[in-house]
Design a protein around this motif. Structure first.
Motif, PDB file in Angstrom:
ATOM      1  N   GLN A 206       0.815  -1.219   0.000  1.00  0.00           N
ATOM      2  CA  GLN A 206       0.000   0.000   0.000  1.00  0.00           C
ATOM      3  C   GLN A 206       0.853   1.275   0.000  1.00  0.00           C
ATOM      4  OE1 GLN A 206      -3.305  -0.420  -0.388  1.00  0.00           O
ATOM      5  NE2 GLN A 206      -2.784  -2.594  -0.414  1.00  0.00           N
ATOM      6  N   ALA A 207       2.146   1.134  -0.227  1.00  0.00           N
ATOM      7  CA  ALA A 207       3.046   2.287  -0.203  1.00  0.00           C
ATOM      8  C   ALA A 207       2.628   3.338  -1.220  1.00  0.00           C
ATOM      9  CB  ALA A 207       4.477   1.836  -0.467  1.00  0.00           C
ATOM     10  N   LYS A 208       2.770   4.597  -0.824  1.00  0.00           N
ATOM     11  CA  LYS A 208       2.441   5.719  -1.697  1.00  0.00           C
ATOM     12  C   LYS A 208       3.686   6.488  -2.127  1.00  0.00           C
ATOM     13  CE  LYS A 208      -1.917   6.219   0.846  1.00  0.00           C
ATOM     14  NZ  LYS A 208      -1.580   5.166   1.824  1.00  0.00           N
ATOM     15  N   ALA A 209       4.833   6.156  -1.539  1.00  0.00           N
ATOM     16  CA  ALA A 209       6.089   6.815  -1.883  1.00  0.00           C
ATOM     17  C   ALA A 209       7.109   5.766  -2.321  1.00  0.00           C
ATOM     18  CB  ALA A 209       6.631   7.586  -0.673  1.00  0.00           C
ATOM     19  N   PRO A 210       8.015   6.108  -3.226  1.00  0.00           N
ATOM     20  CA  PRO A 210       9.049   5.161  -3.663  1.00  0.00           C
ATOM     21  C   PRO A 210       9.907   4.681  -2.489  1.00  0.00           C
ATOM     22  CG  PRO A 210       8.995   7.101  -5.075  1.00  0.00           C
ATOM     23  CD  PRO A 210       8.119   7.412  -3.911  1.00  0.00           C
ATOM     24  N   ILE A 211      10.248   3.405  -2.496  1.00  0.00           N
ATOM     25  CA  ILE A 211      10.997   2.798  -1.393  1.00  0.00           C
ATOM     26  C   ILE A 211      12.268   2.145  -1.916  1.00  0.00           C
ATOM     27  CG2 ILE A 211      11.014   0.988   0.370  1.00  0.00           C
ATOM     28  CD1 ILE A 211       8.001   1.388   0.671  1.00  0.00           C
ATOM     29  N   GLN A 212      13.381   2.509  -1.309  1.00  0.00           N
ATOM     30  CA  GLN A 212      14.646   1.791  -1.487  1.00  0.00           C
ATOM     31  C   GLN A 212      15.018   1.194  -0.130  1.00  0.00           C
ATOM     32  OE1 GLN A 212      18.745   3.677  -1.684  1.00  0.00           O
ATOM     33  NE2 GLN A 212      18.476   3.181  -3.866  1.00  0.00           N
ATOM     34  N   ALA A 213      15.402  -0.083  -0.106  1.00  0.00           N
ATOM     35  CA  ALA A 213      15.681  -0.755   1.166  1.00  0.00           C
ATOM     36  C   ALA A 213      17.018  -1.479   1.098  1.00  0.00           C
ATOM     37  CB  ALA A 213      14.569  -1.735   1.516  1.00  0.00           C
ATOM     38  N   HIS A 214      17.731  -1.488   2.242  1.00  0.00           N
ATOM     39  CA  HIS A 214      19.074  -2.063   2.337  1.00  0.00           C
ATOM     40  C   HIS A 214      19.137  -3.060   3.489  1.00  0.00           C
ATOM     41  CE1 HIS A 214      20.699   1.207  -0.283  1.00  0.00           C
ATOM     42  NE2 HIS A 214      19.676   1.870   0.246  1.00  0.00           N
ATOM     43  N   PHE A 215      19.717  -4.224   3.225  1.00  0.00           N
ATOM     44  CA  PHE A 215      19.810  -5.285   4.228  1.00  0.00           C
ATOM     45  C   PHE A 215      21.178  -5.958   4.158  1.00  0.00           C
ATOM     46  CE2 PHE A 215      15.369  -4.814   3.121  1.00  0.00           C
ATOM     47  CZ  PHE A 215      14.708  -4.877   4.341  1.00  0.00           C
ATOM     48  N   GLY A 216      21.635  -6.463   5.298  1.00  0.00           N
ATOM     49  CA  GLY A 216      22.865  -7.240   5.342  1.00  0.00           C
ATOM     50  C   GLY A 216      22.571  -8.722   5.187  1.00  0.00           C
ATOM     51  N   GLU A 217      23.366  -9.383   4.387  1.00  0.00           N
ATOM     52  CA  GLU A 217      23.182 -10.820   4.144  1.00  0.00           C
ATOM     53  C   GLU A 217      23.263 -11.633   5.435  1.00  0.00           C
ATOM     54  OE1 GLU A 217      25.369 -14.167   1.330  1.00  0.00           O
ATOM     55  OE2 GLU A 217      26.570 -12.665   2.380  1.00  0.00           O
ATOM     56  N   LEU A 218      24.079 -11.193   6.400  1.00  0.00           N
ATOM     57  CA  LEU A 218      24.294 -11.947   7.639  1.00  0.00           C
ATOM     58  C   LEU A 218      23.417 -11.475   8.789  1.00  0.00           C
ATOM     59  CD1 LEU A 218      28.214 -12.161   7.549  1.00  0.00           C
ATOM     60  CD2 LEU A 218      26.526 -13.722   6.537  1.00  0.00           C
ATOM     61  N   ASP A 219      22.490 -10.603   8.526  1.00  0.00           N
ATOM     62  CA  ASP A 219      21.602 -10.083   9.577  1.00  0.00           C
ATOM     63  C   ASP A 219      20.810 -11.237  10.185  1.00  0.00           C
ATOM     64  OD1 ASP A 219      19.495  -8.723  11.017  1.00  0.00           O
ATOM     65  OD2 ASP A 219      19.902  -6.959   9.786  1.00  0.00           O
ATOM     66  N   SER A 220      20.789 -11.297  11.516  1.00  0.00           N
ATOM     67  CA  SER A 220      20.128 -12.421  12.190  1.00  0.00           C
ATOM     68  C   SER A 220      18.829 -12.043  12.893  1.00  0.00           C
ATOM     69  CB  SER A 220      21.086 -13.057  13.209  1.00  0.00           C
ATOM     70  OG  SER A 220      21.487 -12.114  14.178  1.00  0.00           O
ATOM     71  N   PHE A 221      18.307 -10.852  12.644  1.00  0.00           N
ATOM     72  CA  PHE A 221      16.987 -10.506  13.174  1.00  0.00           C
ATOM     73  C   PHE A 221      15.923 -11.167  12.302  1.00  0.00           C
ATOM     74  CE2 PHE A 221      19.027  -7.235  15.665  1.00  0.00           C
ATOM     75  CZ  PHE A 221      18.159  -7.002  16.713  1.00  0.00           C
ATOM     76  N   VAL A 222      15.629 -12.408  12.613  1.00  0.00           N
ATOM     77  CA  VAL A 222      14.760 -13.213  11.759  1.00  0.00           C
ATOM     78  C   VAL A 222      13.359 -12.615  11.689  1.00  0.00           C
ATOM     79  CG1 VAL A 222      13.753 -15.510  11.408  1.00  0.00           C
ATOM     80  CG2 VAL A 222      16.085 -15.276  12.300  1.00  0.00           C
ATOM     81  N   GLY A 223      12.876 -12.438  10.461  1.00  0.00           N
ATOM     82  CA  GLY A 223      11.535 -11.914  10.248  1.00  0.00           C
ATOM     83  C   GLY A 223      11.431 -10.409  10.297  1.00  0.00           C
ATOM     84  N   PHE A 224      12.521  -9.746  10.670  1.00  0.00           N
ATOM     85  CA  PHE A 224      12.525  -8.287  10.783  1.00  0.00           C
ATOM     86  C   PHE A 224      13.505  -7.644   9.799  1.00  0.00           C
ATOM     87  CE2 PHE A 224      14.310  -4.414  12.850  1.00  0.00           C
ATOM     88  CZ  PHE A 224      13.186  -3.617  12.761  1.00  0.00           C
TER      89      PHE A 224
END
Length: 297
Positions: A206-224
């Motif tokens: 339902q986003a109304k603004a453009p979204i760019q997102a960045h994540f680390g491959e080794l991030d361990s916050f599962v589901g977040f």
């Protein structure tokens, strides 16, 4: 990553208690997996403490402190950058408005042709100086109220000379920045770092603004903010009507953008030993391109 697991467990317990309560709808918190809760039960947290304003002495602090009114509350915010430039609301990690989020805001203010960066104090003056305090502060956050703070911050920047305004955030702030793309119609662009909102708070399609997102491959916050959450966000954004990008950085763990000496020390104390300047530079380059594309007049 013991401390990360502990935070996840606390949020899970809070969600469980809220879901079993007959009281009115609570403010939703990000979704974490039960696997981290089980890990938390097996480890012990050693508190760590850091200065809240390590990078800026009183004489060298470049920020202007302001107050913003919304509904029946007033909150502090910190502004840096030239007047009349496009604005960027910069959202804190679970620590609060500390040295690292101010480092990011100063860096953002100097990117490209310059931005006016504004940090809203979502914790109302409180800063987590150790892991337990940060957990407690994030656990008690009114997430829906925080979205209203973001909206008020965007409107303040637009009323004070910024023709367009984007939102960015890190961890907790990353999740809130995506939520703002859904819930705050005045937002013109979003860049989120390692955080996805719970579906109870905001639905990314339902986003109304453009979204760019960045994540680390080794991030361990599962589901977040782990790689599964990143790919799930990308799939959801395919059903949106806005431009989007999702980037995953090999060899990087959670909070990989935090590169100050104190920030690195804090990450290592939490079990995150990766240092990747190339990934940081690439992420900033992508940030600059995205905000430049959507915030230019």
């Amino acid at each position: 990553m013991a401390t990360a697991a502990a935070a996840a467990a606390i949020l899970l317990r809070r969600r469980a208690s809220l879901s079993s309560s007959p009281s009115p709808s609570p403010s939703p918190t990000p979704r974490f997996s039960s696997s981290l809760a089980r890990l938390c039960d097996r480890i012990r947290i050693t508190p760590i403490r850091f200065r809240s304003m390590a990078s800026f002495s009183a004489s060298a602090d470049p920020f202007q402190k302001i107050q913003i009114q919304r509904d029946d509350t007033t909150f502090d915010a910190y502004v840096v950058g030239k007047e009349g430039a496009p604005g960027v609301v910069v959202l804190q990690e679970w620590w609060g408005v500390d040295f690292e989020i101010k480092n990011h805001a100063v860096h953002i203010s100097k990117l490209g042709q310059g931005y006016r960066a504004l940090i809203p104090d979502l914790y109302r003056g409180k800063v987590g100086l150790d892991v337990a305090e940060a957990q407690h502060l994030m656990e008690g956050l009114d997430w829906q109220g925080a979205v209203k703070d973001i909206g008020a911050s965007v409107n303040w920047l637009k009323a004070n000379g910024s023709p367009k305004v984007g939102v960015t955030g890190y961890c907790m702030g990353g999740a809130l920045s995506i939520a703002s793309a859904v819930l705050v119609p005045e937002v013109d662009a979003v860049v989120a770092f390692y955080g996805v909102p719970s579906p109870e708070l905001a639905d990314p399609p339902q986003a109304k603004a453009p979204i760019q997102a960045h994540f680390g491959e080794l991030d361990s916050f599962v589901g977040f903010s782990d790689i599964t959450a990143a790919k799930s966000l990308e799939e959801k954004l395919k059903n949106s009507s806005v431009p989007y990008e999702v980037h995953i950085y090999p060899g990087c763990a959670h909070a990989f953008m935090n590169s100050s000496p104190d920030g690195l020390k804090r990450r290592k104390s939490m079990g995150m030993n990766d240092e990747n300047p190339d990934a940081i530079n690439l992420a900033w380059s992508r940030f600059s391109s995205w905000m430049g594309r959507f915030l230019s007049s």
